[in-house]
Enzyme design. Structure first.
Site, PDB file in Angstrom:
ATOM      1  N   HIS A  35       0.856  -1.193   0.000  1.00  0.00           N
ATOM      2  CA  HIS A  35       0.000   0.000   0.000  1.00  0.00           C
ATOM      3  C   HIS A  35       0.890   1.240   0.000  1.00  0.00           C
ATOM      4  O   HIS A  35       1.748   1.386   0.887  1.00  0.00           O
ATOM      5  CB  HIS A  35      -0.883   0.025   1.244  1.00  0.00           C
ATOM      6  CG  HIS A  35      -1.821  -1.139   1.352  1.00  0.00           C
ATOM      7  ND1 HIS A  35      -3.111  -1.104   0.879  1.00  0.00           N
ATOM      8  CD2 HIS A  35      -1.654  -2.375   1.879  1.00  0.00           C
ATOM      9  CE1 HIS A  35      -3.708  -2.266   1.123  1.00  0.00           C
ATOM     10  NE2 HIS A  35      -2.848  -3.058   1.731  1.00  0.00           N
ATOM     11  N   THR A 127      -5.308   4.037  -2.762  1.00  0.00           N
ATOM     12  CA  THR A 127      -6.717   4.434  -2.767  1.00  0.00           C
ATOM     13  C   THR A 127      -6.840   5.867  -3.271  1.00  0.00           C
ATOM     14  O   THR A 127      -6.266   6.781  -2.660  1.00  0.00           O
ATOM     15  CB  THR A 127      -7.284   4.381  -1.325  1.00  0.00           C
ATOM     16  OG1 THR A 127      -6.787   3.220  -0.669  1.00  0.00           O
ATOM     17  CG2 THR A 127      -8.790   4.402  -1.325  1.00  0.00           C
ATOM     18  N   ARG A 129      -7.709   9.456  -3.460  1.00  0.00           N
ATOM     19  CA  ARG A 129      -8.140  10.309  -2.346  1.00  0.00           C
ATOM     20  C   ARG A 129      -8.351  11.722  -2.855  1.00  0.00           C
ATOM     21  O   ARG A 129      -7.466  12.317  -3.446  1.00  0.00           O
ATOM     22  CB  ARG A 129      -7.064  10.270  -1.252  1.00  0.00           C
ATOM     23  CG  ARG A 129      -7.412  10.954   0.024  1.00  0.00           C
ATOM     24  CD  ARG A 129      -6.556  10.444   1.195  1.00  0.00           C
ATOM     25  NE  ARG A 129      -5.221  10.029   0.832  1.00  0.00           N
ATOM     26  CZ  ARG A 129      -4.123  10.769   1.000  1.00  0.00           C
ATOM     27  NH1 ARG A 129      -4.202  11.988   1.492  1.00  0.00           N
ATOM     28  NH2 ARG A 129      -2.945  10.295   0.643  1.00  0.00           N
ATOM     29  N   GLU A 224      -9.701 -11.284   6.726  1.00  0.00           N
ATOM     30  CA  GLU A 224      -8.469 -10.828   7.377  1.00  0.00           C
ATOM     31  C   GLU A 224      -8.557 -10.989   8.889  1.00  0.00           C
ATOM     32  O   GLU A 224      -7.534 -11.112   9.569  1.00  0.00           O
ATOM     33  CB  GLU A 224      -8.246  -9.359   6.992  1.00  0.00           C
ATOM     34  CG  GLU A 224      -6.857  -8.855   7.267  1.00  0.00           C
ATOM     35  CD  GLU A 224      -6.611  -7.431   6.769  1.00  0.00           C
ATOM     36  OE1 GLU A 224      -7.501  -6.840   6.113  1.00  0.00           O
ATOM     37  OE2 GLU A 224      -5.518  -6.905   7.046  1.00  0.00           O
TER      38      GLU A 224
HETATM   39  P1  IMP Z   1      -3.204   4.014   0.444  1.00  0.00           P
HETATM   40  O1  IMP Z   1      -4.279   3.217  -0.215  1.00  0.00           O
HETATM   41  O2  IMP Z   1      -2.026   4.290  -0.444  1.00  0.00           O
HETATM   42  O3  IMP Z   1      -3.744   5.291   1.057  1.00  0.00           O
HETATM   43  O4  IMP Z   1      -2.588   3.107   1.612  1.00  0.00           O
HETATM   44  C1  IMP Z   1      -3.075   3.073   2.936  1.00  0.00           C
HETATM   45  C2  IMP Z   1      -4.429   2.417   3.039  1.00  0.00           C
HETATM   46  O5  IMP Z   1      -4.320   1.023   2.712  1.00  0.00           O
HETATM   47  C3  IMP Z   1      -5.012   2.405   4.466  1.00  0.00           C
HETATM   48  O6  IMP Z   1      -5.746   3.561   4.741  1.00  0.00           O
HETATM   49  C4  IMP Z   1      -5.911   1.172   4.460  1.00  0.00           C
HETATM   50  O7  IMP Z   1      -7.184   1.498   3.957  1.00  0.00           O
HETATM   51  C5  IMP Z   1      -5.256   0.260   3.466  1.00  0.00           C
HETATM   52  N1  IMP Z   1      -4.522  -0.842   4.125  1.00  0.00           N
HETATM   53  C6  IMP Z   1      -3.214  -0.920   4.384  1.00  0.00           C
HETATM   54  N2  IMP Z   1      -2.918  -2.104   4.964  1.00  0.00           N
HETATM   55  C7  IMP Z   1      -4.090  -2.777   5.060  1.00  0.00           C
HETATM   56  C8  IMP Z   1      -4.441  -4.066   5.570  1.00  0.00           C
HETATM   57  O8  IMP Z   1      -3.629  -4.887   6.033  1.00  0.00           O
HETATM   58  N3  IMP Z   1      -5.764  -4.386   5.529  1.00  0.00           N
HETATM   59  C9  IMP Z   1      -6.711  -3.569   4.991  1.00  0.00           C
HETATM   60  N4  IMP Z   1      -6.398  -2.375   4.495  1.00  0.00           N
HETATM   61  C10 IMP Z   1      -5.106  -1.976   4.528  1.00  0.00           C
HETATM   62 ZN    ZN Z   2      -3.029  -4.987   2.711  1.00  0.00          ZN
END
Ligand code: IMP
Ligand code: ZN
Length: 346
Positions: A35, A127, A129, A224
């Site tokens: 992520h 994600t 944003r 999970e």
């Molecule tokens: P982004 O999508 O680049 O903003 O990365 C961070 C986001 O990834 C967090 O806000 C979570 O929604 C998601 N995320 C990161 N690790 C996990 C996990 O292990 N389970 C579920 N969601 C995760």
């Molecule tokens: Zn993940």
């Protein structure tokens, strides 16, 4: 290029002899579950937080600094749900195109640059944003511009849908991913992530079906936690995902479906240990998938809070028990090959 690592992966890596470390470094490895905002190198994030405090006129910057200091000192989680509280501080400093670009560049470099890169190929996920300074479309384009600085054989993007999103927003994210893919941009899949208790997953069916129609790969965080019901898991599996994140708590029916479909399981050992969804390595569900010769990909998930690296995760496979799983080099090579075979891109 990975920074210093700590915890179980670090202990496993330290226990290896130099030839074993050289073996891991030389293996072609794919990182398929990382992520973006959970993988920013801490040194980069600290600098960004410092600059944020100097320039921001929004809210108390000590909230950001406290959050980042907490991460720097090593996160201790009582349960997985505490993990999601880490992100507001990170998001505060990656909320405009320039800072997002900078964070993305640092994450890509961490995985792909240097004489001994962590991996040969990275499928980074993030994600979309929307902030005051950028739309979701701007967000995805900004990340993609950085991903595409690398050759196609090395990096690609997965667009994440957050379980907390409304269906309208999730639909919009799939539309963005599909449109960019149709324009020849390097979006290769969609993901479902976020707080495992949030949302009604029956509402997301159309999103995954649209993503598939657009030729995008589909990977879903599934089962999970123990709080994810068997019904929800079966529902998510009915969307025919190509890959699954974690898949820790599957009942027998779900297990046989997963094995029938041969969906690759993205395994994140350190992440599961830190989030306490798995108590110890010897109880990890990776053993089940290995016993059944089922495709897996070993991944890091979030190197920022978990302070791990892909090489460290592979060390957990190779190190002798109890520090690692005690697999042979031939078995570890086979796992690396399975990861490469499960890429959406290339
Ligand atoms: P982004 O999508 O680049 O903003 O990365 C961070 C986001 O990834 C967090 O806000 C979570 O929604 C998601 N995320 C990161 N690790 C996990 C996990 O292990 N389970 C579920 N969601 C995760
Ligand atoms: Zn993940």
């Amino acid at each position: 290029m990975a920074g210093q690592i700590f915890g179980p992966a670090a202990m496993a890596l330290e226990s290896l002899d130099p030839s074993q470390v050289a073996f891991i470094n030389a293996l072609p490895k794919a990182e398929l579950h990382a992520h973006l905002n959970g993988s920013i190198p801490i040194s980069e994030l600290q600098q960004m937080a410092h600059e944020y405090s100097r320039t921001s006129d929004k809210g108390p910057s000590d909230v950001v600094q406290n959050g980042i200091t907490k991460i720097q000192n090593g996160v201790v989680l009582d349960e997985i749900y505490d993990f999601f509280d880490l992100f507001p501080a990170i998001y505060a400093v990656t909320s405009n195109p320039a800072s997002l670009r900078r964070a993305t560049r640092a994450v890509l470099a961490q995985f792909l640059d240097g004489d001994n890169p962590q991996c040969s190929y990275l499928e980074l996920r993030s994600t979309p944003r929307e902030t005051v300074q950028m739309s979701k479309f701007d967000y995805v384009q900004t990340v993609l511009d950085e991903v595409e600085r690398y050759p196609k054989s090395r990096a690609a993007l997965i667009v994440s849908l957050d379980r907390r999103m409304s269906v309208d927003v999730a639909r919009e994210c799939v539309q963005i991913a599909s449109r960019l893919k149709a324009e020849g941009r390097r979006v290769v899949g969609v993901d479902l992530c976020g707080d495992p208790k949030a949302g009604d997953m029956s509402l997301f069916a159309e999103c995954f079906s649209q993503a598939k129609q657009a030729g995008l790969g589909v990977t879903l965080h599934v089962a999970e936690t123990l709080d994810n019901s068997a019904e929800e898991t079966l529902q998510l599996l009915s969307y025919s995902p190509d890959r699954l994140g974690h898949a820790t708590f599957l009942n027998d029916e779900a297990k046989s479906l997963v094995r029938e479909n041969k969906s690759c399981i993205e395994i994140c050992l350190s992440s599961n240990l830190f989030c306490k969804t798995v108590t110890k390595l010897e109880d990890h569900h990776i053993r089940y998938y290995l016993q059944h010769d089922h495709p897996i990909a070993v991944c890091t998930d979030d190197t920022l809070p978990f302070r791990n690296s892909l090489v460290g995760e592979y060390a957990l496979l190779l190190a002798s028990q109890p520090l690692g799983l005690g697999l042979s080099e031939a078995e570890v090579r086979c796992i690396a090959e399975m990861g490469m075979a499960a890429r959406f891109g290339v």
